[in-house]
Design an enzyme around this catalytic site. Sequence first.
Site, PDB file in Angstrom:
ATOM      1  N   GLY A  35       0.805  -1.230   0.000  1.00  0.00           N
ATOM      2  CA  GLY A  35       0.000   0.000   0.000  1.00  0.00           C
ATOM      3  C   GLY A  35       0.832   1.270   0.000  1.00  0.00           C
ATOM      4  CG  HIS A 265      -2.324  14.917  13.991  1.00  0.00           C
ATOM      5  ND1 HIS A 265      -1.968  13.641  14.323  1.00  0.00           N
ATOM      6  CD2 HIS A 265      -2.624  14.886  12.671  1.00  0.00           C
ATOM      7  CE1 HIS A 265      -2.058  12.865  13.235  1.00  0.00           C
ATOM      8  NE2 HIS A 265      -2.460  13.608  12.222  1.00  0.00           N
ATOM      9  CD  GLN A 393       4.274  20.105   9.583  1.00  0.00           C
ATOM     10  OE1 GLN A 393       4.852  19.168  10.072  1.00  0.00           O
ATOM     11  NE2 GLN A 393       3.243  19.938   8.797  1.00  0.00           N
TER      12      GLN A 393
HETATM   13  C1  BG6 Z   1      -2.903  13.179   8.633  1.00  0.00           C
HETATM   14  C2  BG6 Z   1      -4.219  13.665   8.098  1.00  0.00           C
HETATM   15  O1  BG6 Z   1      -3.076  12.504   9.841  1.00  0.00           O
HETATM   16  O2  BG6 Z   1      -2.052  14.296   8.844  1.00  0.00           O
HETATM   17  C3  BG6 Z   1      -4.034  14.456   6.824  1.00  0.00           C
HETATM   18  O3  BG6 Z   1      -5.042  12.533   7.846  1.00  0.00           O
HETATM   19  C4  BG6 Z   1      -3.040  15.573   7.042  1.00  0.00           C
HETATM   20  O4  BG6 Z   1      -5.263  14.993   6.352  1.00  0.00           O
HETATM   21  C5  BG6 Z   1      -1.762  15.020   7.663  1.00  0.00           C
HETATM   22  O5  BG6 Z   1      -2.756  16.156   5.776  1.00  0.00           O
HETATM   23  C6  BG6 Z   1      -0.802  16.135   8.035  1.00  0.00           C
HETATM   24  O6  BG6 Z   1       0.435  15.591   8.401  1.00  0.00           O
HETATM   25  P1  BG6 Z   1       1.767  16.440   8.165  1.00  0.00           P
HETATM   26  O7  BG6 Z   1       2.840  15.610   8.776  1.00  0.00           O
HETATM   27  O8  BG6 Z   1       1.904  16.629   6.694  1.00  0.00           O
HETATM   28  O9  BG6 Z   1       1.560  17.753   8.865  1.00  0.00           O
END
Ligand code: BG6
Length: 517
Positions: A35, A265, A393
């Site tokens: 995947g 997150h 970031q």
């Molecule tokens: C993921 C989400 O968990 O985190 C996404 O499902 C999002 O929608 C992503 O874009 C963001 O992660 P990063 O590391 O790019 O900030």
Amino acid sequence: MAAVARRRSSSVGLSPVAATELTDSVVIVVFGASGDLAKKKTFPALFGLFKNGLLPRKTKIVGYARTKMTHDEFIDRITQRLNYNKDDQTQVTKVQKFKDIVSYVSGQYDSDEGFIELNKHVVALEDEMQVETRDRFFYFALPPSVFAEVSVHLRKEVYPPGEKDSVRVIIEKPFGRDLKTSRELQDKLSQVWQENEMFRIDHYLGKEMVKNILILRFGNVFFSSSWNRNTISNVQISFKEPFGTEGRGGYFDNIGIIRDVMQNHLLQVLSLVAMERPVSFDSEDIRDEKVKVLKAIAPLDIKNCVLGQYDKSIDGTKPAYTDDETVKPGSRAVTFATIALSIENERWEGVPFILRAGKALDEAKVEIRIQFKDVPRGIFQSIPRNELVIRVQPEEAIYLKMNCKYPGLSTRTLPTDMDLTYHSRYADLRIPEAYEALILDALKGDHSNFVRDDELDVSWTLFTPLLDLIDNDESIIPEKYPYGSRGPASVSKFLSDRGYVRDTAGLYQWPVTRGNL
Ligand code: BG6
């Protein structure tokens, strides 16, 4: 039953994080190996660790998936996204050596046969490596709908037999879509795995600046002593992406930004910003404090939310969310949300914690912005507030907005900052990918940066009533905002009503350049 020992660490010296060790050998099995997650994240992270000599001395990696593929086809697939310099012979050799430790087994997820084959393969690899203990690491790059089934087969057919052997299982969100489904999943998994065998990834916990929060807070007395409601006016944790859900609208439509980014997150980041000082940097001590602060958050109130959905861009070149054919017509899915949370404890009462997340906005940025209260007036007519910004970031940085005297003979004040921008200060250091950091932690058995079962339960307890209301009450219509904008128009007032003062004089902008004078 094999178990990964729960270790206590000392918190002395420059390395306060849990002192854990790699096992001497490991067989890593990546499920869902054909995947996208495996190709884009898991294998590049494993290669990053291999390249830097950070995997156990004896390591073999096995890909497992339903797709029938030859060894070479599999290797071609998983090496597409490895990060290395093709002109550097040393790195090319490393890739070759990495390929030599990787193999592939194809099999089903819903019957024993494939797992019996897998076990034979794993045992053969362990025998070839002459391991002392059978340490097995199962990485589920799989949809959560098959977590439980795969777990049952693994427990039956691939669980190592010895007392000293160990098993670690890495799983990744979504862990359910509400409290009920999260508990159902958790119940099934806990019948198979012990809590200390499970590592639930929230990849934000592997990001360098998120890992920095506790050091910054508790390693600096001037921050630790001002980190409370006497000094801080409001805290914002923001996630902005400049692209919409084009192509994954069908998936996103049932999820929305609150489940996708906020309940996991951003709430994880909040818990690190707001928690009390842990007794030690041991993973259980840290997670105990995270759970405590999450429990102190008052129930979420729709009145403390702004919900949005993106519309076409002003110039008409970018689509509205509902232009996506995979999205239900008239969908009320939320692609932007701002939610103000109150933490009802002695440290934080009265300080709004504002989570903000949106797709199709004006920039890519994740940051924590801590705005301090006004200095007492009197000697100053007006002077901007101090702000501590932790930029997660892009371009990791920590900067403290402050006021100083305009250099020279003038006595007027000047907004400026103390700026720790990582790429200029630590130009020679490589900041690892979140997945690399997390896989290494899990290999070492360090749970600090993984989500514990009770954390998950508290976070769903908090968000589920609000999500149910948004899902079911058709009178709740998200406010439209143009693709590429700062978000719904009402957000500015929402923030100022909660104490945030935006510096509109335009005297300061990060990064500060000479133009600021
Ligand atoms: C993921 C989400 O968990 O985190 C996404 O499902 C999002 O929608 C992503 O874009 C963001 O992660 P990063 O590391 O790019 O900030």
